[in-house]
Design a protein around this motif. Structure first.
Motif, PDB file in Angstrom:
ATOM      1  N   GLU A  23       7.742 -38.976 -26.888  1.00  0.00           N
ATOM      2  CA  GLU A  23       6.942 -37.939 -27.223  1.00  0.00           C
ATOM      3  C   GLU A  23       6.384 -38.013 -28.938  1.00  0.00           C
ATOM      4  O   GLU A  23       7.006 -38.796 -29.699  1.00  0.00           O
ATOM      5  CB  GLU A  23       7.696 -36.687 -27.459  1.00  0.00           C
ATOM      6  N   SER A  24       5.086 -37.544 -29.154  1.00  0.00           N
ATOM      7  CA  SER A  24       4.646 -37.852 -30.334  1.00  0.00           C
ATOM      8  C   SER A  24       5.364 -37.096 -31.496  1.00  0.00           C
ATOM      9  O   SER A  24       5.841 -35.969 -31.358  1.00  0.00           O
ATOM     10  CB  SER A  24       3.167 -37.355 -30.227  1.00  0.00           C
ATOM     11  N   LEU A  25       5.472 -38.055 -32.816  1.00  0.00           N
ATOM     12  CA  LEU A  25       6.013 -37.238 -33.719  1.00  0.00           C
ATOM     13  C   LEU A  25       5.232 -37.176 -35.055  1.00  0.00           C
ATOM     14  O   LEU A  25       4.074 -37.942 -35.155  1.00  0.00           O
ATOM     15  CB  LEU A  25       7.187 -38.192 -34.153  1.00  0.00           C
ATOM     16  N   SER A  26       5.383 -35.803 -35.734  1.00  0.00           N
ATOM     17  CA  SER A  26       4.593 -35.664 -36.715  1.00  0.00           C
ATOM     18  C   SER A  26       4.908 -36.744 -37.994  1.00  0.00           C
ATOM     19  O   SER A  26       5.806 -37.266 -38.013  1.00  0.00           O
ATOM     20  CB  SER A  26       4.940 -34.051 -37.214  1.00  0.00           C
ATOM     21  N   PRO A  27       3.863 -37.045 -38.877  1.00  0.00           N
ATOM     22  CA  PRO A  27       4.224 -37.796 -39.929  1.00  0.00           C
ATOM     23  C   PRO A  27       5.684 -37.510 -40.864  1.00  0.00           C
ATOM     24  O   PRO A  27       5.996 -38.389 -41.418  1.00  0.00           O
ATOM     25  CB  PRO A  27       2.957 -37.458 -40.729  1.00  0.00           C
ATOM     26  N   LYS A  28       5.992 -36.193 -40.939  1.00  0.00           N
ATOM     27  CA  LYS A  28       7.061 -35.788 -41.458  1.00  0.00           C
ATOM     28  C   LYS A  28       8.251 -36.422 -40.591  1.00  0.00           C
ATOM     29  O   LYS A  28       9.184 -37.021 -41.465  1.00  0.00           O
ATOM     30  CB  LYS A  28       7.040 -34.362 -41.756  1.00  0.00           C
ATOM     31  N   ASP A  29       8.260 -36.238 -39.381  1.00  0.00           N
ATOM     32  CA  ASP A  29       9.356 -36.659 -38.811  1.00  0.00           C
ATOM     33  C   ASP A  29       9.388 -38.146 -38.746  1.00  0.00           C
ATOM     34  O   ASP A  29      10.566 -38.712 -38.542  1.00  0.00           O
ATOM     35  CB  ASP A  29       9.357 -35.998 -37.210  1.00  0.00           C
ATOM     36  N   LEU A  30       8.343 -38.823 -38.807  1.00  0.00           N
ATOM     37  CA  LEU A  30       8.344 -39.979 -38.551  1.00  0.00           C
ATOM     38  C   LEU A  30       9.046 -40.670 -39.970  1.00  0.00           C
ATOM     39  O   LEU A  30       9.535 -41.649 -40.075  1.00  0.00           O
ATOM     40  CB  LEU A  30       6.916 -40.805 -38.366  1.00  0.00           C
ATOM     41  N   ALA A  31       8.558 -40.122 -40.964  1.00  0.00           N
ATOM     42  CA  ALA A  31       9.157 -40.388 -42.290  1.00  0.00           C
ATOM     43  C   ALA A  31      10.514 -40.357 -42.509  1.00  0.00           C
ATOM     44  O   ALA A  31      11.304 -40.981 -43.132  1.00  0.00           O
ATOM     45  CB  ALA A  31       8.269 -39.826 -43.593  1.00  0.00           C
ATOM     46  N   PHE A  32      11.023 -39.401 -41.791  1.00  0.00           N
ATOM     47  CA  PHE A  32      12.417 -38.839 -41.790  1.00  0.00           C
ATOM     48  C   PHE A  32      13.101 -39.945 -41.066  1.00  0.00           C
ATOM     49  O   PHE A  32      14.228 -40.708 -41.601  1.00  0.00           O
ATOM     50  CB  PHE A  32      12.550 -37.634 -41.324  1.00  0.00           C
ATOM     51  N   ILE A  33      12.662 -40.470 -40.004  1.00  0.00           N
ATOM     52  CA  ILE A  33      13.274 -41.347 -39.324  1.00  0.00           C
ATOM     53  C   ILE A  33      13.328 -42.906 -39.993  1.00  0.00           C
ATOM     54  O   ILE A  33      14.304 -43.622 -39.795  1.00  0.00           O
ATOM     55  CB  ILE A  33      12.692 -41.500 -37.922  1.00  0.00           C
ATOM     56  N   ALA A  34      12.161 -43.169 -40.639  1.00  0.00           N
ATOM     57  CA  ALA A  34      11.947 -44.296 -41.381  1.00  0.00           C
ATOM     58  C   ALA A  34      13.034 -44.464 -42.449  1.00  0.00           C
ATOM     59  O   ALA A  34      13.622 -45.317 -42.998  1.00  0.00           O
ATOM     60  CB  ALA A  34      10.583 -44.448 -41.802  1.00  0.00           C
ATOM     61  N   ASN A  35      13.341 -43.350 -43.210  1.00  0.00           N
ATOM     62  CA  ASN A  35      14.160 -43.108 -44.311  1.00  0.00           C
ATOM     63  C   ASN A  35      15.396 -43.384 -43.835  1.00  0.00           C
ATOM     64  O   ASN A  35      16.396 -44.055 -44.369  1.00  0.00           O
ATOM     65  CB  ASN A  35      13.955 -42.014 -45.162  1.00  0.00           C
ATOM     66  N   LYS A  36      15.940 -42.750 -42.769  1.00  0.00           N
ATOM     67  CA  LYS A  36      17.399 -42.886 -42.173  1.00  0.00           C
ATOM     68  C   LYS A  36      17.415 -44.304 -41.551  1.00  0.00           C
ATOM     69  O   LYS A  36      18.583 -44.892 -41.724  1.00  0.00           O
ATOM     70  CB  LYS A  36      17.556 -41.920 -41.037  1.00  0.00           C
TER      71      LYS A  36
ATOM     72  N   ALA B 213       5.950 -46.502 -42.074  1.00  0.00           N
ATOM     73  CA  ALA B 213       6.308 -45.395 -41.328  1.00  0.00           C
ATOM     74  C   ALA B 213       6.352 -44.031 -42.432  1.00  0.00           C
ATOM     75  O   ALA B 213       6.606 -42.909 -41.995  1.00  0.00           O
ATOM     76  CB  ALA B 213       7.408 -45.449 -40.374  1.00  0.00           C
ATOM     77  N   GLY B 214       6.405 -44.250 -43.790  1.00  0.00           N
ATOM     78  CA  GLY B 214       6.313 -43.433 -44.799  1.00  0.00           C
ATOM     79  C   GLY B 214       7.791 -43.508 -45.536  1.00  0.00           C
ATOM     80  O   GLY B 214       8.090 -42.260 -46.250  1.00  0.00           O
ATOM     81  N   ALA B 215       8.603 -44.373 -45.373  1.00  0.00           N
ATOM     82  CA  ALA B 215       9.901 -44.263 -46.323  1.00  0.00           C
ATOM     83  C   ALA B 215       9.694 -44.491 -47.455  1.00  0.00           C
ATOM     84  O   ALA B 215       8.543 -45.174 -47.913  1.00  0.00           O
ATOM     85  CB  ALA B 215      10.995 -45.534 -45.750  1.00  0.00           C
ATOM     86  N   ILE B 216      10.432 -43.840 -48.307  1.00  0.00           N
ATOM     87  CA  ILE B 216      10.386 -44.059 -49.866  1.00  0.00           C
ATOM     88  C   ILE B 216      11.419 -45.190 -50.073  1.00  0.00           C
ATOM     89  O   ILE B 216      12.812 -45.131 -49.891  1.00  0.00           O
ATOM     90  CB  ILE B 216      10.790 -42.871 -50.619  1.00  0.00           C
ATOM     91  N   VAL B 217      10.947 -46.285 -50.649  1.00  0.00           N
ATOM     92  CA  VAL B 217      12.106 -47.687 -50.761  1.00  0.00           C
ATOM     93  C   VAL B 217      12.360 -47.417 -52.454  1.00  0.00           C
ATOM     94  O   VAL B 217      11.700 -47.165 -53.380  1.00  0.00           O
ATOM     95  CB  VAL B 217      11.106 -48.806 -50.732  1.00  0.00           C
ATOM     96  N   PRO B 218      13.640 -47.944 -52.586  1.00  0.00           N
ATOM     97  CA  PRO B 218      14.367 -47.786 -54.096  1.00  0.00           C
ATOM     98  C   PRO B 218      13.450 -48.819 -54.816  1.00  0.00           C
ATOM     99  O   PRO B 218      12.814 -49.627 -54.504  1.00  0.00           O
ATOM    100  CB  PRO B 218      15.794 -48.350 -53.804  1.00  0.00           C
TER     101      PRO B 218
END
Length: 322
Positions: A178-191, A293-298
C-alpha cells in the motif's frame, strides 16, 4: 654482565629439545578447556541485538525498494540507486570485455544492495576442521547469523530469526504494498539506516571476542579460530595448492559489505558523467537509498557524500584573471 647472563639463559632454552608427543595431550586439553569458555555471557545480549537489527534492516530495505528503484550492471557488481544508471566508465565485467566501459543497466533487487555473505554452519566454534570431502555435509547460512549463534543467540527464537537467514527468500517477498506518505517513508528510511549502523556496530563488538577468518584472495568467510580446508578459492585453482584458501582476520566489511555507490547531489547533472567522476560522492548503497527516501544522515558522512563539493572543474582562466 646481566645482559650476558640473559643471552646464555636464552641459548640454553632454545637449545633444549621438546618432545611434541608429550605436549600434544596438554595442547588438546587446553583447547577443550577454552571451548568451555564460550559463549561469553556478556556478549549474548549483543548477539541478540545484532540479529534484531539485521531483521529490521532487511525488512526496511525490502520496503524502500518498492518505492525507490535500483539499477544493477549486467556484467559487474556495480549498482545505482535511481530510475536510470550513470554514464561513469567503471565496468570491469567479463574477462574478454574491455575494461573501463560504460555499464549496461538492468533492474536490480535486494541481493544487489545487501550482498549475501554465507559460511559453513558449525555446531560449536571448536568443531573439527571441515575437509574438502566434507564440504557438502555442512549447511551454508549467513555469516552474521552464524556469528550470533556461536555468540549465544538462540537459533530457535522466532523473534530473533523472523527474517530469513537466506536473502533469496526475502528478495522474492519484495512486492508492491500500500502507498506510504512521504512522512511514513522517511520514518522507515531513518529506522532502516539506524538498524544498519546498529548491525555494523554490533558485529564489530562480536569480532573483538570471537575469531572470524576471511580468505585473502576471495570473499569466503569462516566463523572459528581456523579456516576450513575446502578448496574453493577460484583465484589459485590451477596452481599447486589447487584452490586452498589463505586465511586472515576478518573485519566488519567482510561480513556486512557496504556496497559503495556513486551518489548524485542537487548540484550534479541529472545523469552522472564520466568526466566529472572525481567530484561525485561515494557512499554505501544503504545510505544513498535511505537519503533518497528522506532519512536524515549523521554529519560524519558529509565527507563521503561531498555535500558542499563542486560539480564541475574550476575554470583556471578565471583564477588567473584575478
Amino acid at each position: 654482565m646481566a645482559l650476558i647472563k640473559t643471552l646464555l639463559c636464552l641459548r640454553r632454552f632454545y637449545g633444549t629439545k621438546v618432545d611434541l608427543r608429550k605436549l600434544r595431550p596438554m595442547i588438546l586439553d587446553r583447547i577443550e578447556k577454552r571451548a568451555h569458555a564460550y559463549p561469553v555471557r556478556s556478549m549474548v545480549p549483543v548477539a541478540k541485538e545484532v540479529l534484531l537489527a539485521r531483521n529490521a534492516h532487511i525488512n526496511g530495505v525490502s520496503t524502500l525498494l518498492n518505492y525507490i528503484p535500483i539499477m544493477a550492471c549486467k556484467f559487474c557488481p556495480e549498482i545505482c540507486i535511481g530510475e536510470q544508471g550513470h554514464l561513469i566508465q567503471t565496468c570491469w565485467g567479463y574477462r574478454r570485455r574491455a575494461k573501463n566501459r560504460v555499464h549496461e543497466w538492468v533492474k536490480g533487487g535486494l541481493n544487489d544492495i545487501l550482498v549475501p555473505v554465507e559460511t559453513y554452519h558449525l555446531h560449536n566454534m571448536f568443531q573439527h576442521v571441515i575437509t574438502h570431502n566434507q564440504r557438502f555435509d555442512c549447511d551454508r547460512i549467513s555469516a552474521v547469523v552464524e556469528l550470533c549463534w556461536q555468540a549465544g543467540a538462540d537459533p530457535h527464537d522466532e523473534n530473533l530469526n523472523s527474517s530469513s537467514t537466506n536473502l533469496e527468500a526475502a528478495d522474492n517477498s519484495v512486492h508492491g504494498t500500500e502507498s506510504l506518505s512521504p512522512k511514513d517513508l522517511a520514518f522507515i528510511a531513518n529506522k532502516t539506516f539506524n538498524a544498519w549502523e546498529a548491525l555494523r556496530s554490533g558485529v564489530q563488538k562480536l569480532l573483538l571476542v570471537y575469531p572470524v577468518k576471511v580468505c585473502k584472495y576471495c570473499s569466503e568467510v569462516h566463523v572459528g579460530p581456523s579456516g576450513h580446508k575446502a578448496k574453493l578459492c577460484g583465484m589459485f585453482k590451477h596452481e599447486s595448492w589447487k584452490g586452498a584458501h589463505f586465511w586472515m582476520k576478518a573485519n566488519v566489511d567482510d561480513l556486512v559489505p557496504p556496497k559503495i555507490v556513486w551518489r548524485r547531489r542537487p548540484q550534479d547533472p541529472p545523469v552522472l558523467v564520466n568526466e566529472m567522476r572525481d567530484f561525485y560522492g561515494r557512499v554505501p548503497a544503504v545510505l544513498d537509498l535511505c537519503t533518497k527516501a528522506g532519512a536524515i544522515v549523521p554529519v560524519k558522512y558529509n565527507c563521503m557524500m561531498k555535500v558542499q563539493g563542486l560539480s564541475t572543474p574550476v575554470n583556471n582562466k578565471i583564477w588567473q584573471e584575478h
